[in-house]
Design a protein around this motif. Sequence first.
Motif, short mmCIF file in Angstrom:
data_model
loop_
_atom_site.label_atom_id
_atom_site.label_comp_id
_atom_site.label_asym_id
_atom_site.label_seq_id
_atom_site.Cartn_x
_atom_site.Cartn_y
_atom_site.Cartn_z
N ALA A 51 0.98 -1.40 -0.20
CA ALA A 51 -0.40 -0.21 0.12
C ALA A 51 1.17 1.15 -0.18
O ALA A 51 1.78 0.82 0.25
CB ALA A 51 -0.72 -0.15 1.07
N CYS A 52 0.58 2.67 -0.49
CA CYS A 52 1.01 3.88 0.15
C CYS A 52 0.71 4.24 1.95
O CYS A 52 -0.36 4.36 1.52
CB CYS A 52 0.81 4.65 -1.23
N GLY A 53 1.54 5.40 1.73
CA GLY A 53 1.73 6.27 3.27
C GLY A 53 0.15 5.45 3.97
O GLY A 53 0.74 4.61 4.42
N THR A 54 -0.74 6.60 4.45
CA THR A 54 -1.41 5.66 6.06
C THR A 54 -1.61 4.27 5.24
O THR A 54 -1.82 3.60 6.69
CB THR A 54 -2.46 6.67 5.56
N ALA A 55 -2.31 3.99 4.99
CA ALA A 55 -2.92 2.72 4.09
C ALA A 55 -1.58 1.76 4.12
O ALA A 55 -1.50 -0.03 4.40
CB ALA A 55 -3.24 2.37 2.66
N HIS A 56 -0.26 1.95 4.30
CA HIS A 56 0.86 1.06 4.24
C HIS A 56 1.59 0.88 5.65
O HIS A 56 1.68 0.11 6.57
CB HIS A 56 2.51 1.66 3.21
N ILE A 148 -13.72 12.85 2.75
CA ILE A 148 -13.81 13.87 2.14
C ILE A 148 -12.60 14.23 2.45
O ILE A 148 -11.54 14.79 1.87
CB ILE A 148 -14.33 15.01 2.54
N GLY A 149 -11.79 14.88 3.44
CA GLY A 149 -10.66 15.43 3.86
C GLY A 149 -9.48 14.24 3.31
O GLY A 149 -9.37 13.04 3.21
N VAL A 150 -8.21 15.14 3.45
CA VAL A 150 -7.20 14.69 2.73
C VAL A 150 -6.65 13.94 2.98
O VAL A 150 -6.05 12.68 2.32
CB VAL A 150 -6.37 15.91 1.50
N ALA A 151 -6.57 13.99 4.29
CA ALA A 151 -5.89 13.30 5.58
C ALA A 151 -6.92 12.12 5.32
O ALA A 151 -7.41 11.72 6.32
CB ALA A 151 -5.41 14.33 6.36
N SER A 152 -6.21 11.35 5.60
CA SER A 152 -6.79 9.66 6.33
C SER A 152 -7.39 10.15 7.42
O SER A 152 -6.57 9.52 8.35
CB SER A 152 -6.42 8.70 5.37
N THR A 153 -8.38 9.39 7.82
CA THR A 153 -8.69 9.22 9.44
C THR A 153 -9.16 7.98 9.22
O THR A 153 -9.09 6.93 9.80
CB THR A 153 -9.33 10.25 9.81
N LEU A 236 2.93 11.41 10.26
CA LEU A 236 2.20 11.59 9.11
C LEU A 236 2.03 12.71 8.59
O LEU A 236 1.41 13.44 7.95
CB LEU A 236 2.38 10.48 7.59
N LYS A 237 0.39 12.54 9.40
CA LYS A 237 -0.38 13.01 9.74
C LYS A 237 -0.14 14.61 10.67
O LYS A 237 -1.00 15.74 9.80
CB LYS A 237 -1.58 12.44 10.80
#
Length: 361
Positions: A51-56, A148-153, A236-237
Amino acid sequence: EKAGYRHFMAKEIAEQPRVLAGALEHYLGDAGLALPEGLDFTGVDRLTLVACGTAHYACAVARYWFERLAGIPCEVDIASEFRYRDPVLSPRGMAIFVSQSGETADTLAALRHVRGAVGAVVGVVNVPTSSIAREADIVLPIHAGPEIGVASTKAFTAQLLVLALMALRAADQRGRLDAAGLERHLADLRGVPGLVNAALALDAEVAEIAQHVAEAQDVLFLGRGPLFPLALEGALKLKEISYIHAEGYAAGELKHGPIALVDSHVPVVVIAPHDDLFAKTMSNMQEVMARGAQVVLFTDAAGVAEAGPGVWRTLTLPTAGWLAAPIVHAVPAQLLAYHTAVAKGTDVDQPRNLAKSVTVE
Ligand code: F6R
């Protein structure tokens, strides 16, 4: 559509108890685990999570779960590295691709890269009509609703929940858990919506801490075990929405370099529920406090009782089991990033240079 919230991110953080309860309803019936029939870990000799980013980071937490509970060798990688190295794949292997959007170019390319070379390709997505959902053999939607927010929560915590249920299915299929052990972990996960709700009640306390963090140039996040990826996620957040430089480290790695950064101007967030590694993390926390760092400790009641004096601020989270703890500890990390960004006046939902769905590599 923000339902009275100032930002989509605040709304999405707040709706996590309901989202997680909904995901549980989909995958955990009265009779126990209700995952797709075809999801078979019995003969799997290697698990590859990409995965990438937060999903990783969700995948990085899941590795601890799959290894300890199911005893499956696990590798975790970011999609942009995975697809260009020469990963050693097994025809009895299973590859799991985790993506909120289901459209991330590198993750999709990584999926195509393994097709035919592993036994099963699994997608864990939020958008059920996405490319990754279409191209995977087996799809597990996380049922988080539009993010919707770009930062995944909420997608992050829902990914963790679904991955935890998958690890339990794997442990069960491989005969690694007796009925009582399985029920104990399921009870832990059934408690998640309530625990996350209790963590959200710390909002005002986190907002106060954020006023100080907003003054910092650099922030460190530390954790061990399944909470190590939470340190990476917290950093990251914070950096993506407040533009404060932040790094997450495994607490034990600190003395191999990053401790040189620590002084009284660097807040250090220590993520440490009272688990089997708590004492180890506490000794790393003492090391940074001895260098003058202002420590913000995320822990639970048992952790508070043993943390000792000198901690600048402590957040007492509800007591959670081994699977629930990373999900519960995500909440104060999200709130800290959110309130710090609000204090700095940055564009919380649309941070500069970032897009919600990264469809180019
Ligand atoms: C961070 C964030 C990103 C995404 C990453 C993967 O808050 O949102 O790091 O997690 O771009 O996106 P998906 O999950 O859509 O593949």
